[in-house]
Scaffold this active site. Structure first.
Site, PDB file in Angstrom:
ATOM      1  N   ASN A 107      -5.661   3.317   2.217  1.00  9.99           N
ATOM      2  CA  ASN A 107      -4.457   3.435   3.044  1.00  9.99           C
ATOM      3  C   ASN A 107      -4.748   3.084   4.516  1.00  9.99           C
ATOM      4  OD1 ASN A 107      -1.748   4.359   3.999  1.00  9.99           O
ATOM      5  ND2 ASN A 107      -1.616   4.882   1.843  1.00  9.99           N
ATOM      6  N   ARG A 108      -3.848   3.488   5.415  1.00  6.97           N
ATOM      7  CA  ARG A 108      -3.821   2.919   6.771  1.00  6.97           C
ATOM      8  C   ARG A 108      -4.559   3.756   7.807  1.00  6.97           C
ATOM      9  NH1 ARG A 108       0.595   1.852   3.961  1.00  6.97           N
ATOM     10  NH2 ARG A 108       1.286  -0.318   3.908  1.00  6.97           N
ATOM     11  N   HIS A 150      -6.607  -0.314   3.555  1.00  8.11           N
ATOM     12  CA  HIS A 150      -7.446  -0.431   2.358  1.00  8.11           C
ATOM     13  C   HIS A 150      -8.829  -1.054   2.594  1.00  8.11           C
ATOM     14  CE1 HIS A 150      -4.226   1.188   0.125  1.00  8.11           C
ATOM     15  NE2 HIS A 150      -3.586   0.100  -0.225  1.00  8.11           N
ATOM     16  N   HIS A 208      -6.210   1.648  -7.309  1.00  7.39           N
ATOM     17  CA  HIS A 208      -4.925   1.025  -6.994  1.00  7.39           C
ATOM     18  C   HIS A 208      -4.302   0.299  -8.183  1.00  7.39           C
ATOM     19  CE1 HIS A 208      -1.809  -0.562  -4.450  1.00  7.39           C
ATOM     20  NE2 HIS A 208      -2.404  -0.154  -3.345  1.00  7.39           N
ATOM     21  N   SER A 209      -4.340   0.919  -9.367  1.00  4.65           N
ATOM     22  CA  SER A 209      -3.660   0.282 -10.505  1.00  4.65           C
ATOM     23  C   SER A 209      -2.156   0.316 -10.305  1.00  4.65           C
ATOM     24  CB  SER A 209      -4.022   0.998 -11.812  1.00  4.65           C
ATOM     25  OG  SER A 209      -5.299   0.589 -12.220  1.00  4.65           O
ATOM     26  N   TYR A 210      -1.520  -0.770 -10.721  1.00  2.00           N
ATOM     27  CA  TYR A 210      -0.056  -0.861 -10.734  1.00  2.00           C
ATOM     28  C   TYR A 210       0.383  -0.582 -12.165  1.00  2.00           C
ATOM     29  CZ  TYR A 210       0.338  -3.267  -6.179  1.00  2.00           C
ATOM     30  OH  TYR A 210       0.324  -3.606  -4.847  1.00  2.00           O
ATOM     31  N   ASP A 226       6.801   4.799  -0.574  1.00  7.02           N
ATOM     32  CA  ASP A 226       5.472   4.316  -0.187  1.00  7.02           C
ATOM     33  C   ASP A 226       4.907   5.370   0.755  1.00  7.02           C
ATOM     34  OD1 ASP A 226       3.216   2.890   0.293  1.00  7.02           O
ATOM     35  OD2 ASP A 226       4.188   1.105   1.100  1.00  7.02           O
ATOM     36  N   GLN A 262      -0.654   9.043  -2.825  1.00  4.71           N
ATOM     37  CA  GLN A 262       0.236   7.985  -2.370  1.00  4.71           C
ATOM     38  C   GLN A 262       1.016   7.493  -3.579  1.00  4.71           C
ATOM     39  OE1 GLN A 262       0.391   6.968   0.874  1.00  4.71           O
ATOM     40  NE2 GLN A 262       1.701   5.170   0.749  1.00  4.71           N
ATOM     41  N   GLU A 291      -1.956   6.814  -6.119  1.00  7.98           N
ATOM     42  CA  GLU A 291      -3.296   6.727  -5.540  1.00  7.98           C
ATOM     43  C   GLU A 291      -3.690   8.081  -4.952  1.00  7.98           C
ATOM     44  OE1 GLU A 291      -2.876   3.276  -2.698  1.00  7.98           O
ATOM     45  OE2 GLU A 291      -0.946   3.230  -3.691  1.00  7.98           O
TER      46      GLU A 291
HETATM   47  C1  GLA Z   1      -0.511   0.809  -0.735  1.00  9.74           C
HETATM   48  C2  GLA Z   1       0.308   0.850   0.484  1.00  9.74           C
HETATM   49  C3  GLA Z   1       1.476  -0.044   0.332  1.00  9.74           C
HETATM   50  C4  GLA Z   1       1.054  -1.447   0.002  1.00  9.74           C
HETATM   51  C5  GLA Z   1       0.175  -1.433  -1.199  1.00  9.74           C
HETATM   52  C6  GLA Z   1      -0.405  -2.790  -1.458  1.00  9.74           C
HETATM   53  O1  GLA Z   1       0.056   1.471  -1.754  1.00  9.74           O
HETATM   54  O2  GLA Z   1       0.715   2.150   0.831  1.00  9.74           O
HETATM   55  O3  GLA Z   1       2.217  -0.066   1.514  1.00  9.74           O
HETATM   56  O4  GLA Z   1       0.335  -1.983   1.082  1.00  9.74           O
HETATM   57  O5  GLA Z   1      -0.875  -0.525  -1.034  1.00  9.74           O
HETATM   58  O6  GLA Z   1       0.552  -3.793  -1.417  1.00  9.74           O
END
Ligand code: GLA
Length: 398
Positions: free
Chosen positions: A127-128, A153, A227-229, A297, A334, A362
């Site tokens: 994350n940020r 990330h 970070h699996s979707y 998000d 997250q 996450e």
């Molecule tokens: C995380 C962030 C999102 C995005 C994804 C990747 O989940 O919180 O804002 O950046 O990664 O696209």
């Protein structure tokens, strides 16, 4: 089944075994390094197995390997040692038919070219971090800003873009893959030589268990995640997926998705997932936080004690009957609803990934913790061991 009914089913009933164990002696499980052994990577017979095959080369020419772990209950996961990427995760639906529940690409080149962290092992900092800067022990550190004004990330070449040392083996819990990596002092701007280990285990109760450990030789910050979707139906929108998140509070953000520092109660907001609710039920509401995220998000402050592995979230997909439970020892989660997917990425089997065709869960420390003294600390000092357990456990509702 109405959404509130599956929720009341006792937890023990969620785990359905499609292939009864004839034996639990895991020592007898077949371990096959199986290039050229047809049939080893199918779900057609109840034998635990590990296979591996070449998966191309990274941009420096390093050979990358794709491992497939299979348990005896119809689950199978493929992971490569580039970025620790989970490239496929097959679990049974309510009729016992396995289906892939994660987004990804068919080949390594596509992951390298343009991936929004599909299946990735995220580090050093998931994350940020605001403006890519933080101060530790009086020293200011500057990171690359790769997400508007912020660092996201782990930087330009985070742990999702390096080749890890890898070793697959049969563990007492099921087939496992160990990845190790030494992140050098100063890599991506972070202090300290950080020695990281990630162990992925596919357990016999159809869970993918991740155990991360790390040590450092200098004070540093660490926040590793996965970070699996996910799409539990295997395709289409996730707005009908029903989500429970065990959190009384979340961390609201500014317009660049940096937490303001507040821990805000979820009561009366679209962020209250304490009762199972469809993702799409409130995502379109006129809410400033939803606008900032273009959907969900955000980081939820998970109830219970950080450090204890506990159920953070449950997701149910009505058509397939699949249930995903997310457990972790981390303080936060997250939850991201694929708001940046826009139909420009073509993934596995030619599938085009549209807006909100997936969600991520996450487990992590809170975003921007290095700049938020009131948040749980992400500082790792020499002599201490960072430890984080994340479990994605699958089952079905009848
Ligand atoms: C995380 C962030 C999102 C995005 C994804 C990747 O989940 O919180 O804002 O950046 O990664 O696209």
């Amino acid at each position: 089944m109405p959404h509130d009914v599956w929720w009341r089913i006792p937890e023990s009933l969620f785990v359905m075994h499609y292939f009864p164990f004839s034996s639990r002696i895991l020592g007898l499980a077949l371990i096959t390094l199986a290039i050229g052994l047809p049939g080893c990577s199918t779900n057609s017979h109840p034998t635990a197995a590990i296979t591996e095959k070449p998966f191309g080369n990274d941009t420096q020419g390093a050979a990358v390997t794709l491992y497939t772990l299979k348990n005896r209950n119809g689950a199978e996961v493929s992971i490569c040692n580039y970025g620790g990427l989970v490239t496929s995760l097959k679990v049974p639906d309510r009729s016992g038919k396995p289906g892939d529940v994660v987004l990804g690409f068919d080949n390594l080149a596509d992951y390298i070219k343009d991936s929004p962290y599909f299946g990735a092992l995220i580090g050093r900092y998931g994350n940020r971090i605001a403006k890519g800067k933080f101060t530790l022990d009086g020293n200011q550190y500057t990171l690359a800003t790769n997400n508007g004004p912020n660092a996201l990330h782990g930087g330009l070449k985070g742990f999702d873009k390096v080749v890890w040392h890898s070793r697959a083996y049969q563990s007492a819990l099921g087939p496992a893959l160990e990845l190790t990596y030494l992140s050098k002092d100063g890599e991506e701007g972070y202090p300290g030589n950080l020695s990281v280990k990630a162990v992925y285990t596919l357990t016999e109760d159809n869970a993918l268990k991740l155990e991360y450990t790390a040590t450092t030789d200098k004070d540093t910050v660490v926040n590793l995640t996965q970070h699996s979707y996910f799409n539990l139906a295997g395709k289409g929108t996730v707005l009908d997926h029903v989500v429970m998140i065990d959190a009384d509070k979340f961390t609201p953000v500014d317009s660049t998705l940096i937490p303001t520092g507040e821990l805000r109660p979820v009561d009366g907001t679209p962020f209250d997932f304490r009762k199972p609710t469809a993702i799409g039920a409130r995502i379109g509401q006129d809410d400033e936080q939803l606008k900032f995220g273009n959907g969900y998000d955000h980081n939820w402050v998970i109830n219970g004690r950080s450090g204890d592995v506990r159920v953070m979230a449950r997701v149910y997909e009505p058509t397939s009957g699949r249930i995903l439970e997310v457990l972790s020892s981390e303080p936060g989660l997250q939850f991201y609803t694929g708001n940046f997917l826009d139909g420009t990425l073509k993934g596995k089997n030619g599938q085009v990934y549209q807006f909100r065709n997936a969600f991520c869960m996450e487990p992590q420390h809170f975003p921007d913790s290095p700049n938020k003294p009131t948040f749980p600390s992400v500082v790792l000092r020499p002599g201490a061991v960072y430890h984080n357990t994340i479990i994605y456990r699958f089952s079905v509702s009848p």
